[in-house]
Design a protein around this motif. Structure first.
Motif, PDB file in Angstrom:
ATOM      1  N   SER A 257       7.338 -14.354 -12.323  1.00 40.17           N
ATOM      2  CA  SER A 257       6.606 -13.451 -11.443  1.00 40.17           C
ATOM      3  C   SER A 257       5.698 -12.531 -12.248  1.00 40.17           C
ATOM      4  O   SER A 257       5.834 -12.410 -13.468  1.00 40.17           O
ATOM      5  N   GLY A 258       4.790 -11.943 -11.547  1.00 46.22           N
ATOM      6  CA  GLY A 258       3.861 -11.019 -12.176  1.00 46.22           C
ATOM      7  C   GLY A 258       3.434  -9.988 -11.158  1.00 46.22           C
ATOM      8  O   GLY A 258       3.607 -10.180  -9.954  1.00 46.22           O
ATOM      9  N   SER A 259       2.902  -8.889 -11.633  1.00 50.64           N
ATOM     10  CA  SER A 259       2.415  -7.887 -10.691  1.00 50.64           C
ATOM     11  C   SER A 259       1.340  -7.035 -11.346  1.00 50.64           C
ATOM     12  O   SER A 259       1.176  -7.048 -12.571  1.00 50.64           O
ATOM     13  N   GLY A 260       0.632  -6.343 -10.511  1.00 49.90           N
ATOM     14  CA  GLY A 260      -0.395  -5.437 -10.998  1.00 49.90           C
ATOM     15  C   GLY A 260      -0.681  -4.420  -9.922  1.00 49.90           C
ATOM     16  O   GLY A 260      -0.371  -4.649  -8.750  1.00 49.90           O
ATOM     17  N   GLU A 261      -1.233  -3.284 -10.318  1.00 55.66           N
ATOM     18  CA  GLU A 261      -1.586  -2.311  -9.297  1.00 55.66           C
ATOM     19  C   GLU A 261      -2.870  -1.576  -9.645  1.00 55.66           C
ATOM     20  O   GLU A 261      -3.317  -1.574 -10.799  1.00 55.66           O
ATOM     21  N   THR A 262      -3.427  -1.005  -8.613  1.00 57.53           N
ATOM     22  CA  THR A 262      -4.671  -0.272  -8.781  1.00 57.53           C
ATOM     23  C   THR A 262      -4.687   0.896  -7.798  1.00 57.53           C
ATOM     24  O   THR A 262      -3.832   0.973  -6.914  1.00 57.53           O
ATOM     25  N   GLN A 263      -5.648   1.811  -7.984  1.00 58.20           N
ATOM     26  CA  GLN A 263      -5.804   2.909  -7.028  1.00 58.20           C
ATOM     27  C   GLN A 263      -7.049   2.642  -6.182  1.00 58.20           C
ATOM     28  O   GLN A 263      -8.044   2.118  -6.694  1.00 58.20           O
TER      29      GLN A 263
ATOM     30  N   HIS B  57       0.872  -1.172   0.000  1.00 56.87           N
ATOM     31  CA  HIS B  57       0.000   0.000   0.000  1.00 56.87           C
ATOM     32  C   HIS B  57       0.907   1.218   0.000  1.00 56.87           C
ATOM     33  O   HIS B  57       1.677   1.409   0.956  1.00 56.87           O
ATOM     34  N   ASN B  58       0.884   2.004  -1.069  1.00 48.52           N
ATOM     35  CA  ASN B  58       1.796   3.150  -1.234  1.00 48.52           C
ATOM     36  C   ASN B  58       3.247   2.760  -0.971  1.00 48.52           C
ATOM     37  O   ASN B  58       3.975   3.466  -0.271  1.00 48.52           O
ATOM     38  N   GLY B  59       3.647   1.602  -1.487  1.00 44.50           N
ATOM     39  CA  GLY B  59       5.036   1.175  -1.369  1.00 44.50           C
ATOM     40  C   GLY B  59       5.393   0.474  -0.074  1.00 44.50           C
ATOM     41  O   GLY B  59       6.511   0.002   0.089  1.00 44.50           O
ATOM     42  N   LYS B  60       4.460   0.384   0.846  1.00 49.12           N
ATOM     43  CA  LYS B  60       4.735  -0.269   2.132  1.00 49.12           C
ATOM     44  C   LYS B  60       4.095  -1.662   2.140  1.00 49.12           C
ATOM     45  O   LYS B  60       2.919  -1.815   1.815  1.00 49.12           O
ATOM     46  N   LEU B  61       4.908  -2.648   2.496  1.00 43.14           N
ATOM     47  CA  LEU B  61       4.418  -4.032   2.514  1.00 43.14           C
ATOM     48  C   LEU B  61       3.348  -4.201   3.585  1.00 43.14           C
ATOM     49  O   LEU B  61       3.583  -3.907   4.756  1.00 43.14           O
ATOM     50  N   VAL B  62       2.167  -4.638   3.180  1.00 46.77           N
ATOM     51  CA  VAL B  62       1.095  -4.813   4.167  1.00 46.77           C
ATOM     52  C   VAL B  62       0.692  -6.271   4.357  1.00 46.77           C
ATOM     53  O   VAL B  62       0.232  -6.664   5.422  1.00 46.77           O
ATOM     54  N   LEU B  63       0.882  -7.065   3.299  1.00 48.78           N
ATOM     55  CA  LEU B  63       0.493  -8.463   3.428  1.00 48.78           C
ATOM     56  C   LEU B  63       1.411  -9.336   2.597  1.00 48.78           C
ATOM     57  O   LEU B  63       1.798  -8.975   1.492  1.00 48.78           O
ATOM     58  N   GLU B  64       1.773 -10.460   3.188  1.00 49.34           N
ATOM     59  CA  GLU B  64       2.547 -11.432   2.446  1.00 49.34           C
ATOM     60  C   GLU B  64       1.835 -12.773   2.560  1.00 49.34           C
ATOM     61  O   GLU B  64       1.477 -13.199   3.654  1.00 49.34           O
ATOM     62  N   ALA B  65       1.621 -13.408   1.412  1.00 50.48           N
ATOM     63  CA  ALA B  65       0.950 -14.709   1.404  1.00 50.48           C
ATOM     64  C   ALA B  65       1.957 -15.758   0.958  1.00 50.48           C
ATOM     65  O   ALA B  65       2.671 -15.571  -0.017  1.00 50.48           O
TER      66      ALA B  65
ATOM     67  N   VAL C  68       0.220  -5.477  -6.120  1.00 49.00           N
ATOM     68  CA  VAL C  68       0.322  -6.894  -5.781  1.00 49.00           C
ATOM     69  C   VAL C  68       1.352  -7.530  -6.702  1.00 49.00           C
ATOM     70  O   VAL C  68       1.323  -7.315  -7.911  1.00 49.00           O
ATOM     71  N   SER C  69       2.278  -8.274  -6.127  1.00 49.47           N
ATOM     72  CA  SER C  69       3.240  -8.994  -6.952  1.00 49.47           C
ATOM     73  C   SER C  69       3.368 -10.427  -6.455  1.00 49.47           C
ATOM     74  O   SER C  69       3.195 -10.698  -5.262  1.00 49.47           O
TER      75      SER C  69
END
Lengths: 154, 104
Positions: free
Chosen positions: B96-102, B52-60, B87-88
């Motif tokens: 690997s893959g990633s995507g982002e949203t607002q 979230h805004n560059g800060k890691l909030v969740l790791e699965a 999300v990456s």
């Protein structure tokens, strides 16, 4: 003590301090994929591999595990875990009778709601176990899910 | 790997809820190919990170027991409309893959 050995000692102490700090930091920032834990075949072994302890408090009030009673298709079993426990930093999902017990672990940063929703696979009728770590203690609840179609192998 | 991830982040009463789905086979390594009879090797996402805004909030940390085309939902406090949620993921073939949203 010579200058050299003092420096050596200091370096050693510094190294030890860094090592101690690294282990004291929450796993969160450096979550390596826990291969050993994903190989375990029962809940106590999984807990031991993940947390270094198998001691867990059964808590049916503090954790809500929402999952169907009867899964037609074991390949897609929606699971929701929520908790009212404070400072939850880990939620793990386990399935007793899957080839490997541990399905997933979620590491939550401070500020995250103790809530996870995902889809898991189940090989056969089994207990689904939700494990929550709150303030360093482990709590779990479970629910039996009847599976009519194996979702893990043919 | 483009267009393999869908993410939505919505803000309601101060809580941001993230819903995401990734296109991935999540092969268990336990099924056989119906035609050839050969075992289909395990192919699954091992790690997923959400920022979230560059800060890691969740790791699965995932295994083969997460369903094909994995779905995940979680929520956090402190988001604001327009913030970035990224999300990456990485699988066991190191793809690997990633995507982002607002947040909306």
């Amino acid at each position: 003590m010579s200058k050299l050995s003092r420096r050596f000692l200091l370096k050693g102490l510094l190294g030890a301090a860094i090592a101690a700090l690294a282990t004291a930091l929450p796993r969160f920032a450096f979550g390596a994929w826990p291969e050993q834990a994903f190989r375990t075949k029962n809940v106590p072994d999984t807990l031991q591999a993940l947390f270094g302890t198998a001691s867990v408090i059964t808590d049916t009030k503090g954790i809500t595990l929402s999952v169907t009673d009867l899964a037609e298709n074991g390949a897609v079993v929606p699971v929701t875990v929520t908790s009212t426990l404070p400072a939850v930093d880990s939620i793990a999902l386990m399935v007793d009778k899957n080839p490997s017990t541990l399905a997933a672990q979620f590491l939550l940063a401070p500020g995250l709601k103790p809530f996870i929703k995902t889809n898991i696979k189940m090989a056969e009728t089994s207990r689904v176990i939700a494990l929550v770590r709150s303030e360093g203690k482990l709590y779990s609840t479970n629910k039996k899910v009847k599976v009519t179609l194996n979702g893990c192998s043919s | 790997m483009e267009n393999t991830i869908k993410i939505r982040a919505t803000l309601e009463n101060g809580v941001t809820t993230v819903k995401l789905q990734i296109l991935h086979p999540m092969d268990t390594g336990l099924f056989r190919d119906a035609k050839t009879g050969n075992v289909i090797p395990a192919y699954f996402i091992k790690e997923l990170r959400c920022e979230h805004n560059g800060k890691l909030v969740l790791e699965a940390l995932w295994s083969i027991a997460i369903s094909k085309n994995p779905y995940l939902s979680f929520s956090f406090e402190g988001g604001a409309a327009g913030d970035t949620v990224k999300v990456s993921w990485t699988d066991n073939k190191e793809i690997s893959g990633s995507g982002e949203t607002q947040i909306s």
